[in-house]
Design an enzyme around this catalytic site. Sequence first.
Site, PDB file in Angstrom:
ATOM      1  N   ARG A 143      19.265   1.215  15.439  1.00 20.94           N
ATOM      2  CA  ARG A 143      19.685   0.279  16.733  1.00 20.94           C
ATOM      3  C   ARG A 143      21.302   0.183  16.840  1.00 20.94           C
ATOM      4  O   ARG A 143      21.557   0.077  17.905  1.00 20.94           O
ATOM      5  CB  ARG A 143      18.737  -0.910  16.559  1.00 20.94           C
ATOM      6  N   HIS A 173      17.721 -15.195  19.638  1.00 14.65           N
ATOM      7  CA  HIS A 173      17.236 -14.216  18.570  1.00 14.65           C
ATOM      8  C   HIS A 173      18.070 -13.377  17.671  1.00 14.65           C
ATOM      9  O   HIS A 173      17.986 -12.570  17.046  1.00 14.65           O
ATOM     10  CB  HIS A 173      16.273 -13.191  19.282  1.00 14.65           C
ATOM     11  N   CYS A 177      22.589 -16.956   0.119  1.00 12.79           N
ATOM     12  CA  CYS A 177      23.326 -18.020   0.345  1.00 12.79           C
ATOM     13  C   CYS A 177      23.439 -18.530   1.825  1.00 12.79           C
ATOM     14  O   CYS A 177      23.731 -19.371   2.319  1.00 12.79           O
ATOM     15  CB  CYS A 177      24.705 -17.911  -0.283  1.00 12.79           C
ATOM     16  N   CYS A 180      27.747  -9.927  -0.553  1.00 12.92           N
ATOM     17  CA  CYS A 180      28.051 -10.770   0.248  1.00 12.92           C
ATOM     18  C   CYS A 180      29.405 -11.430   0.032  1.00 12.92           C
ATOM     19  O   CYS A 180      29.784 -11.371  -1.044  1.00 12.92           O
ATOM     20  CB  CYS A 180      27.093 -11.881  -0.018  1.00 12.92           C
ATOM     21  N   ALA A 217      17.504  -5.393  37.867  1.00  9.04           N
ATOM     22  CA  ALA A 217      18.359  -6.395  37.284  1.00  9.04           C
ATOM     23  C   ALA A 217      19.928  -5.955  37.485  1.00  9.04           C
ATOM     24  O   ALA A 217      20.611  -6.880  38.236  1.00  9.04           O
ATOM     25  CB  ALA A 217      18.475  -6.715  35.807  1.00  9.04           C
TER      26      ALA A 217
HETATM   27  P1  OAD Z   1       9.939  -7.217  27.003  1.00  7.94           P
HETATM   28  O1  OAD Z   1      10.031  -5.782  26.648  1.00  7.94           O
HETATM   29  O2  OAD Z   1       8.603  -7.937  26.515  1.00  7.94           O
HETATM   30  O3  OAD Z   1      10.182  -7.269  28.567  1.00  7.94           O
HETATM   31  C1  OAD Z   1      11.127  -6.795  29.357  1.00  7.94           C
HETATM   32  C2  OAD Z   1      10.913  -7.090  30.782  1.00  7.94           C
HETATM   33  O4  OAD Z   1      12.088  -6.593  31.522  1.00  7.94           O
HETATM   34  C3  OAD Z   1       9.578  -6.693  31.410  1.00  7.94           C
HETATM   35  O5  OAD Z   1       9.123  -7.705  31.999  1.00  7.94           O
HETATM   36  C4  OAD Z   1      10.146  -5.645  32.514  1.00  7.94           C
HETATM   37  O6  OAD Z   1       9.374  -5.671  33.691  1.00  7.94           O
HETATM   38  C5  OAD Z   1      11.260  -6.059  32.675  1.00  7.94           C
HETATM   39  N1  OAD Z   1      12.298  -5.066  32.869  1.00  7.94           N
HETATM   40  C6  OAD Z   1      12.548  -3.826  32.664  1.00  7.94           C
HETATM   41  N2  OAD Z   1      13.304  -3.261  33.196  1.00  7.94           N
HETATM   42  C7  OAD Z   1      14.087  -3.875  33.897  1.00  7.94           C
HETATM   43  C8  OAD Z   1      15.215  -3.810  35.082  1.00  7.94           C
HETATM   44  N3  OAD Z   1      15.951  -2.625  35.258  1.00  7.94           N
HETATM   45  N4  OAD Z   1      15.698  -4.916  35.605  1.00  7.94           N
HETATM   46  C9  OAD Z   1      15.069  -6.252  35.450  1.00  7.94           C
HETATM   47  N5  OAD Z   1      13.953  -6.294  34.942  1.00  7.94           N
HETATM   48  C10 OAD Z   1      13.302  -5.138  33.979  1.00  7.94           C
HETATM   49  O7  OAD Z   1      11.365  -7.979  26.398  1.00  7.94           O
HETATM   50  P2  OAD Z   1      11.630  -9.249  26.340  1.00  7.94           P
HETATM   51  O8  OAD Z   1      10.675 -10.291  27.075  1.00  7.94           O
HETATM   52  O9  OAD Z   1      13.125  -9.384  26.160  1.00  7.94           O
HETATM   53  O10 OAD Z   1      12.122 -10.658  19.828  1.00  7.94           O
HETATM   54  O11 OAD Z   1      11.255  -9.647  24.896  1.00  7.94           O
HETATM   55  C11 OAD Z   1      11.097 -10.868  24.112  1.00  7.94           C
HETATM   56  C12 OAD Z   1      11.312 -10.527  22.808  1.00  7.94           C
HETATM   57  O12 OAD Z   1      10.185  -9.805  22.264  1.00  7.94           O
HETATM   58  C13 OAD Z   1      12.440  -9.953  22.173  1.00  7.94           C
HETATM   59  O13 OAD Z   1      13.857 -10.616  22.037  1.00  7.94           O
HETATM   60  C14 OAD Z   1      12.178  -9.219  20.816  1.00  7.94           C
HETATM   61  C15 OAD Z   1      10.760  -8.847  21.224  1.00  7.94           C
HETATM   62  O14 OAD Z   1       9.772  -9.089  20.079  1.00  7.94           O
HETATM   63  C16 OAD Z   1      12.389 -10.306  18.786  1.00  7.94           C
HETATM   64  O15 OAD Z   1      12.605  -9.195  18.108  1.00  7.94           O
HETATM   65  C17 OAD Z   1      12.108 -11.760  17.984  1.00  7.94           C
END
Ligand code: OAD
Length: 237
Positions: free
Chosen positions: A58, A111, A122, A138, A222
């Site tokens: 990543r 996050h 630590c 570290c 977006a």
């Molecule tokens: P998701 O993958 O769950 O959701 C992404 C959202 O962005 C969806 O609702 C899509 O419809 C929308 N989307 C996709 N492309 C887009 C675009 N070009 N313009 C606008 N919207 C668009 O991602 P998150 O909601 O960010 O956490 O996920 C939340 C958390 O789940 C992340 O931070 C991560 C993951 O597990 C951890 O790793 C702790």
Amino acid sequence: MKPKQIFILTGAGISAESGLSTFRDKGGLWTQYKVEDVASLAGYERNPAKVLEFYNLRRSIHKDVQANAGHHALGRLQRVWAANGGEVVICTQNIDHLHEQGGAVGVIHMHGELGKVRCHDCGDVSLADGELSLHLGCGACGRTGGLRPHVVWFGETPLDMDVIFEKLSGADLFVSIGTSGNVYPAAGFVAAARSADIPTMEINLEPSENAHLFDDARYGKASEAVPAWVEELLAPD
Ligand code: OAD
């Protein structure tokens, strides 16, 4: 009347057009990897090398991506609002640095951040340029093998929750951008805003899980919907 203090929550959707995978869309990261293997403390304890490999991949992808028009528009909104005595707080679930690249400051990375590591022993947090490995030591305590990505894994508490709730409760507009509304506590911010009578809006490609909780919504990419909304806000009354 225009809002004075705007609280913006962003998710993977705002970075999608920069080339970063979302999590739950078709082909998203969690359709390719098991969360419990690569994004949990138990997974890290079972196989730290595999987890570091996932984050190294990543990190290499993130190196080449650029902020898109959505990130730049939010950076501009933040600057103009600050110059006029208001405040735009950007709180992101994303571990990329595209908001900063788009000119935003003081971004709350609830996050964590992919560019940083944290010592498992630590707790020291530092910037990490090269590949993560079990051989790194570290800089603070000197122990080797305990540097993990500075990201929040499942089962862990997101960062800066006290600042987030302080800023959210002082806002007079809550905007959620590019997040599916699946992961708490972020998914609960809209309900918290509503119960404090703060107007709410979502900008997303499609209605999120929480779509029914928003007062207003704009659906589209977006990179287009965010700049269009910002232009409207910046237009003279
Ligand atoms: P998701 O993958 O769950 O959701 C992404 C959202 O962005 C969806 O609702 C899509 O419809 C929308 N989307 C996709 N492309 C887009 C675009 N070009 N313009 C606008 N919207 C668009 O991602 P998150 O909601 O960010 O956490 O996920 C939340 C958390 O789940 C992340 O931070 C991560 C993951 O597990 C951890 O790793 C702790």
